[in-house]
Scaffold this active site. Structure first.
Site, short mmCIF file in Angstrom:
data_model
loop_
_atom_site.label_atom_id
_atom_site.label_comp_id
_atom_site.label_asym_id
_atom_site.label_seq_id
_atom_site.Cartn_x
_atom_site.Cartn_y
_atom_site.Cartn_z
CB SER A 17 -6.01 18.21 0.99
OG SER A 17 -6.09 19.60 0.98
CG ASP A 57 -5.05 22.83 3.17
OD1 ASP A 57 -3.84 23.07 3.41
OD2 ASP A 57 -5.41 22.17 2.18
CG ASP A 100 -2.13 22.22 -0.43
OD1 ASP A 100 -3.10 22.44 0.32
OD2 ASP A 100 -2.15 21.36 -1.34
NE ARG A 118 -14.86 23.17 -10.75
CZ ARG A 118 -14.51 22.58 -9.63
NH1 ARG A 118 -15.02 22.97 -8.47
NH2 ARG A 118 -13.64 21.60 -9.63
NE ARG A 128 -16.47 21.52 -4.92
CZ ARG A 128 -16.67 20.87 -3.78
NH1 ARG A 128 -17.70 21.17 -3.01
NH2 ARG A 128 -15.87 19.89 -3.41
C1 16G Z 1 -8.04 20.17 -4.97
C2 16G Z 1 -7.07 21.08 -5.67
C3 16G Z 1 -7.48 22.53 -5.51
C4 16G Z 1 -8.90 22.71 -6.01
C5 16G Z 1 -9.82 21.74 -5.35
C6 16G Z 1 -11.16 21.79 -6.01
C7 16G Z 1 -4.70 20.82 -5.90
C8 16G Z 1 -3.41 20.63 -5.22
N1 16G Z 1 -5.75 20.91 -5.12
O1 16G Z 1 -8.04 20.39 -3.60
O2 16G Z 1 -6.60 23.30 -6.26
O3 16G Z 1 -9.35 24.01 -5.74
O4 16G Z 1 -9.32 20.43 -5.50
O5 16G Z 1 -11.96 20.83 -5.48
O6 16G Z 1 -4.80 20.86 -7.12
P1 16G Z 1 -13.34 20.46 -6.14
O7 16G Z 1 -13.04 20.01 -7.54
O8 16G Z 1 -13.89 19.40 -5.25
O9 16G Z 1 -14.15 21.70 -6.10
MG MG Z 2 -4.47 21.00 0.82
#
Ligand code: 16G
Ligand code: MG
Length: 552
Positions: A68, A284, A288, A511, A520
Site C-alpha cells: 500500500s 495511495d 485504495d 491506539r 498512534r
Molecule cells: C491499513 C488499513 C486501513 C487503516 C490502516 C491503519 C485496509 C485495507 N487498510 O492500511 O484501513 O486505516 O491500516 O493503519 O484495511 P494503522 O493501524 O497503522 O494506523
Molecule cells: Mg492502500
C-alpha cells in the site's frame, strides 16, 4: 491428507525457509514487512488461499501483493474472499500460525489439523483457483512467483496471475467472477463498468452546460494508480484531468500519495504555487485511498485537505438528495441509510452527518470492520478519514431500484433511480477504491456544479494532530469502544482524559497501530496550537507508560 499431498508440501516448503527470529502478524490488512523477508510468508499464504478456495467450494480467491502506502522496499500480502471482501477474520489466526511455523514439518501438521477441523478436502478431488495481483513494487514479481509455488503445492489448485493491478481491481475481479457470474471477468470489464456508469451519471446531470468545474490534477503516489487512471482518461476522453507522479520518475510513496498528504497536510512532490486554485487529488500506492486538496496561496506547501470524511459527506448528501426525490413517507419500503466512521473521523464531520439526519456508527480502524458494519444497511456508506471507503448497497435495495427505474412515471423520479443505480455500479462493492471514488466525486461535483472550495465548506474541520510513539510492545495497549478508550495499561486513560478536558472541544485517543510497531496518538481541539499541544503531551504520556526505558 494423503501421502502425495504431504510429500508435495514437504518438498516445496523446504525451498521457502522462514526468516529467523521474526514474528509476523496478519495485522489490519495482511502481512507487511521488508520485501526481502517475505518469500516464505507469501509462499505459505499461497497455500492458505488455495485452502480457502477449497473451503468455499472452489470459489475464486484473490491474493494481492502490495504494501500500500508503505515504502518501496516493503511489500505485503493479503487475501480476498469470494465476494471480493477481506479474508474472513476467522482465518486470521491460521494465517498467523502458518506464517510463523518454524519448519516444514510443523507447517504441514498445522495444515493437516486445520483442514481436518474445517473439513477441507485435501485429496485432489476438488479444484481451487487463486487470482494473483501485484502493485508496481520491484519485489512484486518474485513474490507472485512464491505465492504460485504455494498454491501449486495444494493438489488441484491453480494460480492465475493477472499482473499489475490496483488492490481494488483485484477485489472487484474476484467478486465479479464469483458473485456476478462472470467467470472470465478481467480488468477490461472493470474499466468498462466504471466508465459506463460514470458516463451515465454525467448524462443525467440537469442543465449540464452550466456545470463546468474545471481542471483536476491527480497525484498517483508513483504507484499503480497512474497507469490505470491513464486508461480511464483515454476511455472517457477526459481532457480535464492531469496525471502526476505516475511513477515514471519519482519513488513510490516518497513524499507523494494520499497517506503523506493526509497525515502531514502538505502538497505532494511535483505540486506547487502554479497549482493554486486547481482541484487536486491524491491516491495511495495501491490506489485504495483517495483524498482531495487545494494548495494554499503563499502557504509554503501547506494545503486545504479535503479528506475521507468530506468525501463521505459529499456521497451521503448526494444519496440523501436522490432518495428524497424517489421516496416519501407514503412508501411502504424506506431504505435504511447508515454511515460508518472510525475515531479518526473529524468531530465536525460527525456533527454534520448527524445534522443531515443520518445514523452514524463507529468501528475500530481497518476496512474489514467498517465494511462489515456497512452491510447492515440498505445503503451503507463508510469512510476512514485517510480516504479509504465505499458505499455498499443491499440486494433488496437494488431490486427495489430496478423496479423503480422501470415503473416510475415521473421522469424526475426515474432519473433519481437511474443515478442511484449508476452509483451502485460505479462504486466498488468489494472494497474502497480510489479510482471509482474519484469518478464518483467528480460526477457529483459536476452534478451540483460545485467547486472544490464549495464542497470543502460543507463544514469546517476541527484542527487535529496525529503523532506516533515507538514503544517496547504495542500489544500492551488494549482499547475498547471503537478504540476511543484505553483499557490497558491501567491508569493511562484517566491521565489522557485529565489532559483532554483542559482543551475546549478537545478529543484525544491512542491506539496500537495494526501495521507498524508504534502507538498512534490523535488529538483534536478548537485551535491548531491546542491540538498540537494535546497530542504532544499525550505522546509523552504514552512514552512514560510504555516507552523504551533502560533497565525495564
Ligand atoms: C491499513 C488499513 C486501513 C487503516 C490502516 C491503519 C485496509 C485495507 N487498510 O492500511 O484501513 O486505516 O491500516 O493503519 O484495511 P494503522 O493501524 O497503522 O494506523
Ligand atoms: Mg492502500
Amino acid at each position: 491428507m494423503n501421502e502425495q499431498q504431504q510429500s508435495l508440501l514437504v518438498q516445496s516448503a523446504s525451498r521457502f525457509p522462514p526468516p529467523q527470529g521474526i514474528k509476523l502478524s496478519y495485522g489490519t490488512a495482511g502481512f507487511r514487512a521488508d520485501a526481502s523477508i517475505l518469500q516464505s510468508t507469501v509462499f505459505r499464504i499461497g497455500i492458505l488461499a488455495a485452502l480457502r478456495s477449497l473451503k468455499t467450494g472452489g470459489a475464486v480467491i484473490g491474493l494481492m501483493i502490495t504494501a500500500s502506502h508503505n515504502k518501496v522496499s516493503d511489500n505485503g500480502v493479503k487475501v480476498a474472499d469470494p465476494a471480493g471482501e477481506m479474508l474472513t477474520q476467522d482465518w486470521e489466526p491460521f494465517a498467523d500460525s502458518v506464517a510463523n511455523a518454524p519448519d516444514p514439518e510443523s507447517l504441514i501438521q498445522l495444515i493437516a489439523d486445520f483442514a481436518k477441523k474445517e473439513d477441507i478436502p485435501l485429496n485432489g478431488s476438488k479444484g481451487a483457483t487463486v487470482l494473483l495481483g501485484r502493485d508496481t513494487r520491484p519485489s512484486g514479481e518474485s513474490l507472485v512467483e512464491a505465492a504460485k509455488q504455494g498454491i501449486c503445492s495444494v493438489i488441484g489448485a491453480v494460480g492465475i496471475d493477472i499482473g499489475v493491478v490496483t488492490t481494488p481491481q483485484l477485489h472487484w475481479i474476484v467478486r465479479a467472477r464469483n458473485k456476478d457470474s462472470k467467470p472470465s471477468a478481467s480488468e477490461l470489464d472493470y474499466f468498462d463498468q466504471v466508465s459506463t456508469s460514470f458516463r451515465c451519471l454525467i448524462d443525467l446531470i440537469p442543465n449540464k452546460s452550466q456545470h463546468g468545474i474545471g481542471k483536476l490534477i491527480v497525484d498517483c503516489a508513483n504507484g499503480v494508480g497512474g497507469e490505470k487512471l491513464q486508461v480511464l482518461k483515454q476511455k472517457l476522453n477526459w481532457s480535464d484531468v492531469e496525471i502526476r507522479n505516475s511513477g515514471e520518475q519519482g519513488v513510490l510513496n516518497e513524499q507523494v500519495g494520499a497517506d503523506y498528504v493526509q497525515k502531514d497536510k502538505v502538497a505532494p512532490q511535483g505540486f506547487g504555487p502554479p497549482d493554486v486554485g486547481v482541484r487536486c487529488a491524491s491516491l495511495d500506492g495501491d490506489a485504495d485511498r483517495l483524498v482531495y486538496f487545494t494548495i494554499i496561496p503563499n502557504g509554503n506547501n501547506r494545503i486545504n485537505l479535503v479528506d475521507g470524511d468530506k468525501i463521505l459527506s459529499l456521497f451521503a448528501l448526494f444519496i440523501k438528495d436522490q432518495l428524497s426525490i424517489l421516496t416519501d413517507y407514503t412508501n411502504e419500503y424506506q431504505p435504511r441509510v447508515g454511515v460508518v466512521q472510525t475515531a479518526y473521523a473529524n468531530g465536525a464531520s460527525t456533527k454534520y452527518l448527524n445534522q443531515l439526519g443520518l445514523h452514524v456508527i463507529f468501528t475500530p480502524t481497518g476496512v474489514k470492520y467498517l465494511h462489515e458494519k456497512a452491510h447492515e444497511f440498505d445503503i451503507g456508506i463508510y469512510f476512514e478519514a485517510n480516504g479509504h471507503g465505499t458505499i455498499l448497497f443491499s440486494n433488496r435495495f437494488l431490486r427495489w431500484l430496478e423496479d423503480k427505474k422501470s415503473t416510475e412515471k415521473s421522469l424526475e423520479k426515474q432519473n433519481a433511480a437511474m443515478r442511484l443505480w449508476a452509483v451502485s455500479k460505479l462504486i466498488n462493492q468489494a472494497v474502497g477504491d480510489a479510482l471509482s471514488g474519484l469518478l464518483l466525486v467528480e460526477a457529483i461535483l459536476q452534478h451540483m456544479g460545485w467547486s472544490v472550495e464549495k464542497w470543502n465548506e460543507l463544514y469546517h474541520d476541527l484542527p487535529s494532530r496525529q503523532l506516533k510513539v515507538k514503544v517496547a510492545d504495542r500489544t500492551a495497549v488494549v482499547t475498547t469502544n471503537a478504540e476511543t478508550i484505553v483499557e490497558k495499561p491501567p491508569g493511562i486513560q484517566e491521565a489522557i482524559t485529565a489532559l483532554t478536558v483542559k482543551y475546549p472541544q478537545g478529543r484525544c485517543f491512542v491506539r496500537p497501530s495494526g501495521t507498524e510497531d508504534v502507538v498512534r496518538v490523535y488529538a483534536e481541539a478548537r485551535t491548531q496550537e491546542a491540538a498540537d499541544e494535546l497530542a504532544t503531551s499525550v505522546a509523552k504520556l504514552v512514552d512514560q507508560f510504555l516507552g523504551f526505558h533502560v533497565g525495564m
